[in-house]
Design a protein around this motif. Structure first.
Motif, PDB file in Angstrom:
ATOM      1  N   ASP A 228       2.239   1.315 -10.511  1.00 10.98           N
ATOM      2  CA  ASP A 228       1.526   1.784  -9.319  1.00 10.98           C
ATOM      3  C   ASP A 228       2.261   1.369  -8.044  1.00 10.98           C
ATOM      4  OD1 ASP A 228      -0.445   2.901 -10.913  1.00 10.98           O
ATOM      5  OD2 ASP A 228      -1.790   1.174 -10.724  1.00 10.98           O
ATOM      6  N   ALA A 229       2.782   0.148  -8.021  1.00  9.40           N
ATOM      7  CA  ALA A 229       3.533  -0.322  -6.853  1.00  9.40           C
ATOM      8  C   ALA A 229       4.799   0.517  -6.653  1.00  9.40           C
ATOM      9  CB  ALA A 229       3.885  -1.798  -7.013  1.00  9.40           C
ATOM     10  N   CYS A 230       5.468   0.860  -7.749  1.00 11.90           N
ATOM     11  CA  CYS A 230       6.676   1.693  -7.655  1.00 11.90           C
ATOM     12  C   CYS A 230       6.338   3.111  -7.218  1.00 11.90           C
ATOM     13  CB  CYS A 230       7.426   1.692  -8.985  1.00 11.90           C
ATOM     14  SG  CYS A 230       8.301   0.142  -9.289  1.00 11.90           S
ATOM     15  N   MET A 231       5.198   3.634  -7.640  1.00 14.04           N
ATOM     16  CA  MET A 231       4.789   4.966  -7.194  1.00 14.04           C
ATOM     17  C   MET A 231       4.473   4.958  -5.697  1.00 14.04           C
ATOM     18  SD  MET A 231       5.329   6.945  -9.627  1.00 14.04           S
ATOM     19  CE  MET A 231       4.670   8.387  -8.832  1.00 14.04           C
ATOM     20  N   PHE A 232       3.887   3.880  -5.211  1.00 11.73           N
ATOM     21  CA  PHE A 232       3.645   3.719  -3.775  1.00 11.73           C
ATOM     22  C   PHE A 232       4.984   3.704  -3.027  1.00 11.73           C
ATOM     23  CE2 PHE A 232       2.906   0.714  -0.153  1.00 11.73           C
ATOM     24  CZ  PHE A 232       2.062   1.522   0.603  1.00 11.73           C
ATOM     25  N   ALA A 233       5.931   2.929  -3.539  1.00  9.58           N
ATOM     26  CA  ALA A 233       7.267   2.872  -2.930  1.00  9.58           C
ATOM     27  C   ALA A 233       7.930   4.244  -2.977  1.00  9.58           C
ATOM     28  CB  ALA A 233       8.130   1.830  -3.640  1.00  9.58           C
ATOM     29  N   PHE A 234       7.769   4.973  -4.087  1.00 10.78           N
ATOM     30  CA  PHE A 234       8.324   6.322  -4.198  1.00 10.78           C
ATOM     31  C   PHE A 234       7.741   7.235  -3.119  1.00 10.78           C
ATOM     32  CE2 PHE A 234       7.571  10.650  -5.846  1.00 10.78           C
ATOM     33  CZ  PHE A 234       8.874  11.106  -5.823  1.00 10.78           C
ATOM     34  N   ALA A 235       6.422   7.163  -2.927  1.00 13.60           N
ATOM     35  CA  ALA A 235       5.774   8.018  -1.929  1.00 13.60           C
ATOM     36  C   ALA A 235       6.318   7.736  -0.528  1.00 13.60           C
ATOM     37  CB  ALA A 235       4.259   7.812  -1.969  1.00 13.60           C
ATOM     38  N   ILE A 236       6.505   6.470  -0.216  1.00 16.04           N
ATOM     39  CA  ILE A 236       7.076   6.103   1.082  1.00 16.04           C
ATOM     40  C   ILE A 236       8.515   6.607   1.178  1.00 16.04           C
ATOM     41  CG2 ILE A 236       7.909   4.153   2.476  1.00 16.04           C
ATOM     42  CD1 ILE A 236       5.413   2.623   1.520  1.00 16.04           C
TER      43      ILE A 236
ATOM     44  N   VAL B 292      12.441   5.259  -4.947  1.00 12.87           N
ATOM     45  CA  VAL B 292      11.672   4.028  -5.136  1.00 12.87           C
ATOM     46  C   VAL B 292      12.386   2.870  -4.455  1.00 12.87           C
ATOM     47  CG1 VAL B 292      10.927   2.311  -6.852  1.00 12.87           C
ATOM     48  CG2 VAL B 292      10.471   4.736  -7.244  1.00 12.87           C
ATOM     49  N   THR B 293      13.683   2.763  -4.644  1.00 14.96           N
ATOM     50  CA  THR B 293      14.447   1.687  -4.023  1.00 14.96           C
ATOM     51  C   THR B 293      14.393   1.793  -2.497  1.00 14.96           C
ATOM     52  OG1 THR B 293      15.869   1.451  -5.960  1.00 14.96           O
ATOM     53  CG2 THR B 293      16.733   0.597  -3.877  1.00 14.96           C
ATOM     54  N   GLY B 294      14.514   3.000  -1.975  1.00 12.14           N
ATOM     55  CA  GLY B 294      14.393   3.192  -0.522  1.00 12.14           C
ATOM     56  C   GLY B 294      13.025   2.785  -0.008  1.00 12.14           C
ATOM     57  N   GLY B 295      11.980   3.139  -0.748  1.00 10.36           N
ATOM     58  CA  GLY B 295      10.628   2.745  -0.367  1.00 10.36           C
ATOM     59  C   GLY B 295      10.434   1.240  -0.432  1.00 10.36           C
ATOM     60  N   LEU B 296      10.989   0.601  -1.463  1.00 11.53           N
ATOM     61  CA  LEU B 296      10.883  -0.852  -1.569  1.00 11.53           C
ATOM     62  C   LEU B 296      11.602  -1.547  -0.420  1.00 11.53           C
ATOM     63  CD1 LEU B 296      11.294  -1.310  -5.416  1.00 11.53           C
ATOM     64  CD2 LEU B 296       9.236  -1.800  -4.070  1.00 11.53           C
TER      65      LEU B 296
END
Length: 128
Positions: free
Chosen positions: A30-38, A95-99
């Protein structure tokens, strides 16, 4: 478009993923999906060739497809698919960009989620 199998992100952001997960989500996925969305919304994609660390697995394409739907279709629809990248590669880079955005803005600290509104005001209603 080849989907690939393993989903990963730059392990340089492992602590960031864990902090945002512990603060707001029940799973690392879920945290990675949030990062993906960002990453996707803000076009914050970090190419694997620019990663500081090594790939850290967070899920696989089949599980993600079963739970969230087809991402190859999403990338195709948004005209983001590339011949030399798998769907898993594109997901990993967003995902990495969002993180990185989460880390740069300390979104895992109390009160800092509002920073998203400054960068993506179109996602929020104006309730004046």
């Amino acid at each position: 478009m080849d989907e690939g199998i393993d989903l990963s992100f730059d392990d340089n952001y492992r602590e960031t993923r864990d902090q945002i997960k512990d603060k707001y989500f029940s799973t690392g996925v879920d945290a990675c999906m949030f990062a993906f969305a960002i990453g996707l919304k803000m076009n914050l994609r970090i190419s694997k060739s620019d990663w500081i660390g090594n790939p850290l697995s967070w899920s696989d394409m089949q599980r993600l497809k079963n739970n969230y739907g087809g991402f190859s279709e999403l990338f195709e629809y948004l005209d983001l698919d590339e011949d030399d990248k798998t769907t898993a590669d594109l997901l990993a880079e967003y995902v990495t960009g969002g993180l990185k955005f989460i880390e740069d803005n300390f979104l895992y600290h109390d009160g800092n989620l509002s920073i998203i509104q400054e960068h993506m005001p179109d996602l929020f209603l104006d309730v004046d």
